[in-house]
Design a protein around this motif. Structure first.
Motif, mmCIF file in Angstrom:
data_model
loop_
_atom_site.group_PDB
_atom_site.id
_atom_site.type_symbol
_atom_site.label_atom_id
_atom_site.label_comp_id
_atom_site.label_asym_id
_atom_site.label_seq_id
_atom_site.Cartn_x
_atom_site.Cartn_y
_atom_site.Cartn_z
ATOM 1 N N PHE A 160 -10.311 -23.056 -14.635
ATOM 2 C CA PHE A 160 -10.458 -23.763 -13.291
ATOM 3 C C PHE A 160 -9.161 -23.320 -12.463
ATOM 4 C CE2 PHE A 160 -12.441 -26.307 -16.619
ATOM 5 C CZ PHE A 160 -13.647 -26.616 -16.017
ATOM 6 N N ARG A 161 -7.845 -23.014 -12.761
ATOM 7 C CA ARG A 161 -6.792 -22.499 -12.047
ATOM 8 C C ARG A 161 -6.342 -23.499 -10.928
ATOM 9 N NH1 ARG A 161 -8.518 -16.240 -11.579
ATOM 10 N NH2 ARG A 161 -8.957 -15.674 -13.614
ATOM 11 N N ASP A 162 -6.927 -24.596 -10.892
ATOM 12 C CA ASP A 162 -6.468 -25.660 -9.688
ATOM 13 C C ASP A 162 -6.056 -27.092 -10.486
ATOM 14 O OD1 ASP A 162 -6.181 -26.476 -6.826
ATOM 15 O OD2 ASP A 162 -7.628 -28.025 -7.857
ATOM 16 N N PRO A 163 -4.842 -27.425 -10.098
ATOM 17 C CA PRO A 163 -4.302 -28.764 -10.881
ATOM 18 C C PRO A 163 -5.370 -29.754 -10.829
ATOM 19 C CG PRO A 163 -2.591 -27.690 -9.662
ATOM 20 C CD PRO A 163 -3.826 -26.757 -9.360
ATOM 21 N N LEU A 164 -5.780 -30.105 -9.136
ATOM 22 C CA LEU A 164 -6.626 -31.204 -9.275
ATOM 23 C C LEU A 164 -8.159 -30.996 -10.077
ATOM 24 C CD1 LEU A 164 -7.225 -33.710 -7.628
ATOM 25 C CD2 LEU A 164 -8.187 -32.323 -5.744
ATOM 26 N N THR A 165 -8.603 -29.656 -10.167
ATOM 27 C CA THR A 165 -9.775 -29.528 -10.733
ATOM 28 C C THR A 165 -9.431 -29.777 -12.373
ATOM 29 O OG1 THR A 165 -10.492 -27.748 -9.250
ATOM 30 C CG2 THR A 165 -11.586 -28.014 -11.191
ATOM 31 N N VAL A 166 -8.579 -29.457 -12.958
ATOM 32 C CA VAL A 166 -7.959 -29.699 -14.211
ATOM 33 C C VAL A 166 -8.112 -31.232 -14.550
ATOM 34 C CG1 VAL A 166 -6.318 -29.382 -16.177
ATOM 35 C CG2 VAL A 166 -6.951 -27.399 -14.484
ATOM 36 N N GLN A 167 -7.411 -31.917 -13.604
ATOM 37 C CA GLN A 167 -7.164 -33.364 -13.857
ATOM 38 C C GLN A 167 -8.677 -34.108 -13.699
ATOM 39 O OE1 GLN A 167 -3.898 -35.389 -11.913
ATOM 40 N NE2 GLN A 167 -3.393 -33.304 -10.868
ATOM 41 N N LEU A 168 -9.572 -33.594 -12.889
ATOM 42 C CA LEU A 168 -10.631 -34.130 -12.559
ATOM 43 C C LEU A 168 -11.605 -34.054 -13.601
ATOM 44 C CD1 LEU A 168 -11.266 -33.706 -8.749
ATOM 45 C CD2 LEU A 168 -10.741 -35.885 -9.823
ATOM 46 N N VAL A 169 -11.500 -32.712 -14.148
ATOM 47 C CA VAL A 169 -12.557 -32.399 -15.338
ATOM 48 C C VAL A 169 -12.314 -33.188 -16.665
ATOM 49 C CG1 VAL A 169 -13.220 -30.384 -16.975
ATOM 50 C CG2 VAL A 169 -13.294 -29.818 -14.157
ATOM 51 N N SER A 170 -10.861 -32.986 -17.060
ATOM 52 C CA SER A 170 -10.054 -33.702 -18.017
ATOM 53 C C SER A 170 -10.617 -35.349 -18.084
ATOM 54 C CB SER A 170 -8.731 -33.597 -18.076
ATOM 55 O OG SER A 170 -8.407 -32.140 -18.249
ATOM 56 N N ALA A 171 -10.434 -35.879 -16.751
ATOM 57 C CA ALA A 171 -10.815 -37.262 -16.784
ATOM 58 C C ALA A 171 -12.303 -37.642 -17.023
ATOM 59 C CB ALA A 171 -10.346 -37.801 -15.593
ATOM 60 N N ALA A 172 -13.141 -36.734 -16.462
ATOM 61 C CA ALA A 172 -14.437 -36.881 -16.625
ATOM 62 C C ALA A 172 -15.018 -36.705 -18.080
ATOM 63 C CB ALA A 172 -15.234 -35.735 -15.685
ATOM 64 N N LEU A 173 -14.203 -35.780 -18.791
ATOM 65 C CA LEU A 173 -14.503 -35.712 -20.146
ATOM 66 C C LEU A 173 -14.075 -36.625 -21.156
ATOM 67 C CD1 LEU A 173 -14.103 -31.733 -20.410
ATOM 68 C CD2 LEU A 173 -15.978 -32.976 -20.514
ATOM 69 N N GLY A 174 -13.171 -37.574 -20.555
ATOM 70 C CA GLY A 174 -12.341 -38.491 -21.574
ATOM 71 C C GLY A 174 -13.296 -39.516 -22.141
ATOM 72 N N ILE A 175 -14.291 -40.086 -21.574
ATOM 73 C CA ILE A 175 -15.175 -40.959 -22.244
ATOM 74 C C ILE A 175 -16.146 -40.052 -23.178
ATOM 75 C CG2 ILE A 175 -17.193 -42.608 -21.783
ATOM 76 C CD1 ILE A 175 -14.256 -43.640 -21.331
ATOM 77 N N PRO A 176 -16.908 -38.994 -22.997
ATOM 78 C CA PRO A 176 -17.479 -38.185 -23.843
ATOM 79 C C PRO A 176 -16.837 -37.821 -25.074
ATOM 80 C CG PRO A 176 -17.762 -37.500 -21.761
ATOM 81 C CD PRO A 176 -16.908 -38.295 -21.477
ATOM 82 N N PHE A 177 -15.552 -37.390 -24.857
ATOM 83 C CA PHE A 177 -14.677 -37.290 -25.997
ATOM 84 C C PHE A 177 -14.564 -38.378 -26.937
ATOM 85 C CE2 PHE A 177 -12.046 -33.501 -24.405
ATOM 86 C CZ PHE A 177 -13.328 -32.712 -24.170
ATOM 87 N N LEU A 178 -14.551 -39.612 -26.278
ATOM 88 C CA LEU A 178 -14.118 -40.670 -27.161
ATOM 89 C C LEU A 178 -15.359 -41.309 -27.873
ATOM 90 C CD1 LEU A 178 -12.838 -43.558 -27.396
ATOM 91 C CD2 LEU A 178 -13.821 -44.659 -25.594
ATOM 92 N N PHE A 179 -16.709 -41.080 -27.405
ATOM 93 C CA PHE A 179 -17.998 -41.294 -27.991
ATOM 94 C C PHE A 179 -18.099 -40.368 -29.138
ATOM 95 C CE2 PHE A 179 -18.685 -44.249 -24.500
ATOM 96 C CZ PHE A 179 -18.541 -45.216 -25.383
ATOM 97 N N LEU A 180 -17.641 -39.006 -28.854
ATOM 98 C CA LEU A 180 -18.162 -37.963 -29.721
ATOM 99 C C LEU A 180 -16.934 -37.971 -30.917
ATOM 100 C CD1 LEU A 180 -19.070 -34.857 -27.397
ATOM 101 C CD2 LEU A 180 -20.535 -36.321 -28.857
ATOM 102 N N ALA A 181 -16.090 -38.713 -30.722
ATOM 103 C CA ALA A 181 -14.940 -38.611 -31.864
ATOM 104 C C ALA A 181 -15.594 -39.157 -33.076
ATOM 105 C CB ALA A 181 -13.646 -39.073 -31.589
ATOM 106 N N GLY A 182 -16.430 -40.190 -33.167
ATOM 107 C CA GLY A 182 -17.191 -40.838 -34.087
ATOM 108 C C GLY A 182 -16.529 -42.073 -34.555
ATOM 109 N N PHE A 183 -15.492 -42.665 -33.973
ATOM 110 C CA PHE A 183 -15.055 -43.991 -34.364
ATOM 111 C C PHE A 183 -15.357 -45.093 -33.463
ATOM 112 C CE2 PHE A 183 -11.845 -42.247 -31.460
ATOM 113 C CZ PHE A 183 -11.369 -43.444 -30.726
ATOM 114 N N SER A 184 -15.462 -44.942 -32.131
ATOM 115 C CA SER A 184 -16.095 -46.041 -31.209
ATOM 116 C C SER A 184 -17.874 -46.285 -31.574
ATOM 117 C CB SER A 184 -15.721 -45.978 -29.931
ATOM 118 O OG SER A 184 -16.301 -44.745 -29.488
#
Length: 383
Positions: free
Chosen positions: A288-312
């Motif tokens: 991504f090479r852009d700080p803002l893009t990294v933050q936005l992508v990481s924030a968007a993936l936060g909830i999917p990571f939470l549900f895919l982790a298998g504890f919630s």
């Protein structure tokens, strides 16, 4: 080796000097540790308010209401003369359940007939519903066993045999690894691992988007792509050694979470986890090479990571395709393994599958990070 150590020193300096990276890797870790566990500190719901409608008005019906109120899970906050007025309080969410004791409750018990009570509980919150139904059911069963025992004793049955006949298979439940049966003990160890992944992933991604001429300029000739990646990962390992110890050793003591694992086993399992997440962060920065893009992508993936982790959400309920996709995330294997190692005291041999999975992911992500670093250098040379 000298180049690796030099890059490690430079990267550690960048972590401390670059405010965005320092804020995510250090400040955010402290804030999460301080505030995230607070809603769960009470562990389990207690004294959930319910209403009682006593249509019988006898000693037996009042005794049932008193025992329900005395239980740890449920509190009788109001007694109503009819069901209509009680329902209004439940609909207004002032109360979360309604226990109706029928007319002729005591008479039916004295005549050895069933006298069913009705319980209406708010099922929109599963923890509230679980507490109300479990608390009232336990009291009703205990009182019913006492009534049956008294009836048998009155019929000249030996008291010991009468007690056994009323409750022939008493159940003693022993909650292993979660003595309080609380939600915090279940959720926090897994959530801590996910927090470790998110802060490290975002922090490394931000670091990678800020060009450093000292690494990419002066050391470019002497340090190859592998040395650059190795030096950066060594810096992340040094930083995470303190953060992992804080989250997986210190915080469980602070929040009274069961901790049967040794520090050595925790650090041993955390090693491939940190390497995999750090290399994944380097890949994220190069893509991504852009700080803002990294933050936005990481924030968007936060909830999917939470549900895919298998504890919630239970792993068994996740579709096979998504479950396979979740295996590519270091947190999935790390949660299964680190919780078992730190909380349950399992040896590494008992969690070898997630342990080997993490090493496989670390190897793959490190190789990709080296290839991307090599491609970036070739692009700079040709341009």
């Amino acid at each position: 080796m000298k180049a690796i150590l030099t890059i490690c020193r430079i990267e550690l300096g960048r972590i401390l000097s670059l405010k965005p990276a320092f804020a995510v890797l250090v400040i955010a870790s402290i804030i999460y540790a301080a505030f995230y566990p607070q809603p769960y500190r009470t562990e389990a719901l207690r004294n959930v308010p319910i209403a009682v409608v006593d249509l019988d008005g006898t000693d037996s019906s009042r005794e049932l209401a008193r025992r329900v109120d005395a239980s740890a899970d449920v509190a009788v906050s109001a007694v109503f003369p009819d069901e209509v007025s009680a329902r209004q309080e439940v609909y207004s969410r002032n109360l979360y359940g309604l226990l109706i004791i029928p007319q002729y409750f005591e008479r039916d018990l004295l005549h050895h007939r069933q006298s069913p009570v009705a319980l209406y509980a708010d099922a929109s919150y599963f923890l509230v519903y679980q507490r109300i139904s479990g608390g009232v059911t336990a009291v009703a069963k205990a009182m019913g066993a006492e009534v049956e025992t008294a009836r048998l004793i009155a019929a000249k049955v030996d008291p010991v045999l009468a007690a056994a006949a009323a409750d022939p298979m008493p159940l003693t439940a022993v909650p292993l690894f979660n003595p309080q049966g609380g939600y915090a003990t279940y959720i926090l160890p897994a959530a801590f691992v996910l927090i470790l992944q998110q802060t490290l992933l975002i922090g490394v991604g931000l670091l990678g988007t800020y060009r450093n001429d000292e690494i990419h300029g002066e050391l470019a000739a002497s340090a190859g792509p592998a040395a650059v990646v190795a030096g950066k990962l060594l810096a992340y390992l040094i930083l995470e050694a303190f953060i992992v110890a804080f989250y997986l050793i210190a915080l469980p003591y602070l929040y009274n979470i069961p901790r049967l694992g040794t520090p050595l086993s925790i650090f041993t399992f955390a090693l491939p986890f940190v390497l995999a997440v750090g290399a994944l962060g380097l890949i994220l920065a190069d893509l991504f090479r852009d700080p803002l893009t990294v933050q936005l992508v990481s924030a968007a993936l936060g909830i999917p990571f939470l549900f895919l982790a298998g504890f919630s959400w239970p792993t068994e309920a996740i579709p096979p395709f998504l479950h396979a996709l979740a295996t590519l995330l270091p947190s999935t294997s790390a949660i299964n393994g680190l919780v078992a190692v730190s909380q349950l005291g399992a040896p590494i041999t008992d969690v070898r599958l997630p342990f080997l999975t993490l090493w496989t992911l670390a190897t793959i992500y490190i190789a990709i990070a080296i290839l991307l670093e090599s491609r970036r250098r070739n692009t700079e040379v040709t341009s």
